[in-house]
Design an enzyme around this catalytic site. Structure first.
Site, PDB file in Angstrom:
ATOM      1  N   TRP A 142      64.628  41.371  83.312  1.00 33.31           N
ATOM      2  CA  TRP A 142      65.577  41.323  82.347  1.00 33.31           C
ATOM      3  C   TRP A 142      66.783  40.674  82.564  1.00 33.31           C
ATOM      4  O   TRP A 142      67.552  41.010  83.780  1.00 33.31           O
ATOM      5  CB  TRP A 142      65.965  43.123  82.275  1.00 33.31           C
ATOM      6  N   GLU A 164      65.568  38.336  89.659  1.00 34.76           N
ATOM      7  CA  GLU A 164      66.572  39.626  90.423  1.00 34.76           C
ATOM      8  C   GLU A 164      66.035  39.886  91.679  1.00 34.76           C
ATOM      9  O   GLU A 164      64.630  39.720  91.809  1.00 34.76           O
ATOM     10  CB  GLU A 164      66.206  40.893  89.626  1.00 34.76           C
ATOM     11  N   ASP A 191      70.088  36.735  90.101  1.00 36.52           N
ATOM     12  CA  ASP A 191      70.914  37.293  89.449  1.00 36.52           C
ATOM     13  C   ASP A 191      70.828  38.746  89.662  1.00 36.52           C
ATOM     14  O   ASP A 191      70.243  39.606  90.173  1.00 36.52           O
ATOM     15  CB  ASP A 191      70.040  37.534  87.847  1.00 36.52           C
ATOM     16  N   GLN A 241      72.793  43.862  89.213  1.00 44.00           N
ATOM     17  CA  GLN A 241      72.830  45.563  89.730  1.00 44.00           C
ATOM     18  C   GLN A 241      72.911  45.586  91.101  1.00 44.00           C
ATOM     19  O   GLN A 241      73.364  46.566  91.554  1.00 44.00           O
ATOM     20  CB  GLN A 241      71.550  46.267  89.001  1.00 44.00           C
ATOM     21  N   LYS A 247      77.766  43.496  85.704  1.00 44.98           N
ATOM     22  CA  LYS A 247      77.885  45.008  85.878  1.00 44.98           C
ATOM     23  C   LYS A 247      79.027  45.439  86.946  1.00 44.98           C
ATOM     24  O   LYS A 247      80.032  45.997  86.711  1.00 44.98           O
ATOM     25  CB  LYS A 247      76.562  45.678  86.008  1.00 44.98           C
ATOM     26  N   ARG A 289      65.389  55.162  87.210  1.00 49.35           N
ATOM     27  CA  ARG A 289      66.424  54.185  88.066  1.00 49.35           C
ATOM     28  C   ARG A 289      67.576  55.003  88.575  1.00 49.35           C
ATOM     29  O   ARG A 289      68.009  55.429  87.647  1.00 49.35           O
ATOM     30  CB  ARG A 289      66.727  53.133  86.974  1.00 49.35           C
TER      31      ARG A 289
HETATM   32  C1  LIG Z   1      69.670  42.152  86.175  1.00 50.98           C
HETATM   33  C2  LIG Z   1      70.237  41.977  84.897  1.00 50.98           C
HETATM   34  N1  LIG Z   1      70.822  40.992  84.432  1.00 50.98           N
HETATM   35  C3  LIG Z   1      71.549  40.782  83.395  1.00 50.98           C
HETATM   36  C4  LIG Z   1      71.731  41.849  82.562  1.00 50.98           C
HETATM   37  C5  LIG Z   1      72.430  41.508  81.408  1.00 50.98           C
HETATM   38  O1  LIG Z   1      73.665  41.974  81.446  1.00 50.98           O
HETATM   39  P1  LIG Z   1      74.513  42.295  80.045  1.00 50.98           P
HETATM   40  O2  LIG Z   1      73.862  43.490  79.332  1.00 50.98           O
HETATM   41  O3  LIG Z   1      75.770  42.481  80.552  1.00 50.98           O
HETATM   42  O4  LIG Z   1      74.558  40.980  79.130  1.00 50.98           O
HETATM   43  C6  LIG Z   1      71.212  43.069  82.899  1.00 50.98           C
HETATM   44  C7  LIG Z   1      71.506  44.273  82.118  1.00 50.98           C
HETATM   45  O5  LIG Z   1      70.901  45.178  82.160  1.00 50.98           O
HETATM   46  C8  LIG Z   1      70.633  43.146  84.105  1.00 50.98           C
HETATM   47  O6  LIG Z   1      70.107  44.417  84.508  1.00 50.98           O
END
Ligand SMILES: Cc1ncc(COP(=O)(O)O)c(C=O)c1O
Length: 470
Positions: A169, A242, A275, A278, A304, A438
């Site tokens: 995601w 991630e 990324d 989180q 975040k 989670r």
């Molecule tokens: C790992 C990761 N990257 C990017 C995003 C996207 O972030 P945003 O919703 O602030 O655009 C999320 C959102 O849940 C995320 O969990």
């Protein structure tokens, strides 16, 4: 709508909220309050676009520290720190003070203007990172930070193909959504050409096993890249992943995986983009999750946790990559790029994380949380797996531990019951897999709050199982 979720007699969750006006809920004017509640949900039906699976059936009046308070005065322990973001708890006094003073002095600027909070935050972020990560672009959302990273990788490598995990995601804007496979792909027409999925290395559900029965991640990675190489038109630009997949069900790729992935990228002239929306900023017990792997990404994205709940994100890279991108005319000019208000918040987030040593605190509290969750697993057969790092933990529910068939419905029921009992939980439900909670409380939680959350979860799992005779 919220009345059928009225809290039980647990004293700490039923305690009236002193911050809510007495007639806002069940206080002095219950009839008026009921009318207002009905009107609120009627307005929701009439005027709210439904942008996801559904709304939590509570009217939230305010939030403070580890708790959310409903309009009718119920206190709910927040085990998701908002949308996995409020790492300092809600309305941290220092964030409140920063917003108040900064908004009154310097809020927003023409996008080509710079201010001290922006340049200070860039320097301070670089100081928390290994070389050569030193160039910082301050943005607003996670999707946007990935959009900026992918655009930069395309320009610098001259390629356009992007690889990400099948359980990923990365956000809802075009390049971020094209690299998102865990949900939301169907029904929106063709994705941009050149996006490829790599199997998620999931140690709990190994799809390729070695002789000892554990995940053979090296073979899985090799096979994944064999397929990508076969499909590629020779234009591979980047791998965007991630370090711990959160929306994919809190999946932690095994040690060694990211070093091997980096080698795959280097062999193909691709950039590695991590990324850490989180996982960044101390949540896993280290400043960044990639520290475990001894791998430095070419581009790092943060969001975040960087604003601790306020809209702040960053795309960070080396001087060499930034120089090359700039020479080729890199453009990522947005309305809120380099905004001083949220940059000032970012500086305060760093102040608090550093002063209060919250990386160490997350490691310590994560141990307490994990011990509580493992005790729940000991008591309930439906808890198939407990995994994660620091204060990002996952709890996967299964029908039985042998087949690991997912107990999806139970996950939704336990979530609902937790809310009734005064605990907000989030369950990730992926097709064919079970429900995985989670759990990501604020780094500022007390041990008592962690224990209370575990106690409520334990009770909810027990009651929901009893209801179904499982
Ligand atoms: C790992 C990761 N990257 C990017 C995003 C996207 O972030 P945003 O919703 O602030 O655009 C999320 C959102 O849940 C995320 O969990």
């Amino acid at each position: 709508m919220s009345t059928d979720l009225a809290g039980p007699s647990r004293p700490d969750s039923a305690a009236p909220d002193p911050g809510v006006a007495p007639d806002a809920g069940t206080g002095s004017d219950p009839v008026g309050a009921a009318d207002r509640t009905a009107r609120f949900w009627a307005d929701v039906d009439r005027h709210q676009v439904r942008y996801g699976p559904g709304f939590i059936p509570e009217i939230i009046a305010r939030a403070e520290g580890a708790y959310i308070y409903t309009e009718d005065g119920r206190r709910i322990l927040d085990f998701t720190s908002g949308q996995m973001s409020a790492i300092l708890g809600h309305s941290h006094p220092e964030i409140v003070a920063t917003v108040r003073s900064q908004v009154a002095r310097l809020d927003h600027l023409f996008s080509g203007m710079l201010s001290r909070p922006v340049v200070d935050l860039a320097r301070r972020l670089a100081e928390t990172l290994p070389a050569p990560l030193q160039k910082v672009l301050l943005l607003t959302t996670g999707a946007e930070s990935n959009e900026a990273a992918v655009r930069m990788a395309k320009l610098v490598t001259g390629g356009h193909e992007i690889v990400s995990f099948a359980g990923s995601w990365h956000g809802m804007t075009q390049a971020a959504a094209a690299a998102t496979y865990s949900s939301g792909r169907k029904g929106y027409g063709p994705a941009p050409a050149g996006n490829f999925a790599l199997p998620t290395p999931n140690p709990y559900r190994p799809d390729l096993k070695g002789p000892d029965g554990t995940l053979d991640w090296q073979r899985q990675l090799d096979l994944g890249f064999d397929l990508i190489d076969a499909q590629s038109v020779g234009s591979l630009a980047a791998c965007l992943v991630e370090p711990i997949l959160s929306s994919g069900g809190v999946i932690e790729p095994p040690a060694g995986y990211f070093a091997a992935l980096k080698r795959k990228c280097e062999e193909r002239g691709m950039l590695l983009i991590l990324d850490e929306a989180q996982t960044g900023l101390c949540r896993t017990g280290a400043w960044y999750a990639f520290e475990r792997d001894g791998v430095v990404p070419d581009i790092l994205t943060l969001s975040k946790t960087l604003g601790a709940g306020l809209p702040l994100a960053a795309t960070i890279t080396s001087a060499a990559i930034e120089e090359c991108a700039h020479e080729r005319g890199y453009l990522f000019y947005t309305t809120h790029v380099s905004d001083p208000l949220v940059a000032a918040v970012g500086n305060t987030v760093l102040d608090v994380l550093q002063r209060d040593r919250l990386a160490a605190r997350a490691a310590e509290l994560g141990g307490v949380l994990r011990a509580g969750l493992l005790a729940i697993q000991d008591r309930h057969q439906v808890v198939g797996d407990v995994r994660g790092r620091g204060l990002l933990q996952g709890v996967e529910l299964v029908v039985d531990r042998e087949t690991k068939r997912g107990a999806d419905r139970l996950g939704a029921e336990v979530t609902r019951r937790c809310l009734q009992l005064g605990l907000h939980m989030n369950v990730v439900q992926l097709p064919g897999l079970g429900g995985t909670f989670r759990i990501a409380p604020a780094l500022t939680c007390s041990e008592q709050e962690i224990a209370l959350g575990c106690e409520i979860l334990d009770q909810a799992i027990g009651e929901c199982q009893a209801l179904h005779g499982r």
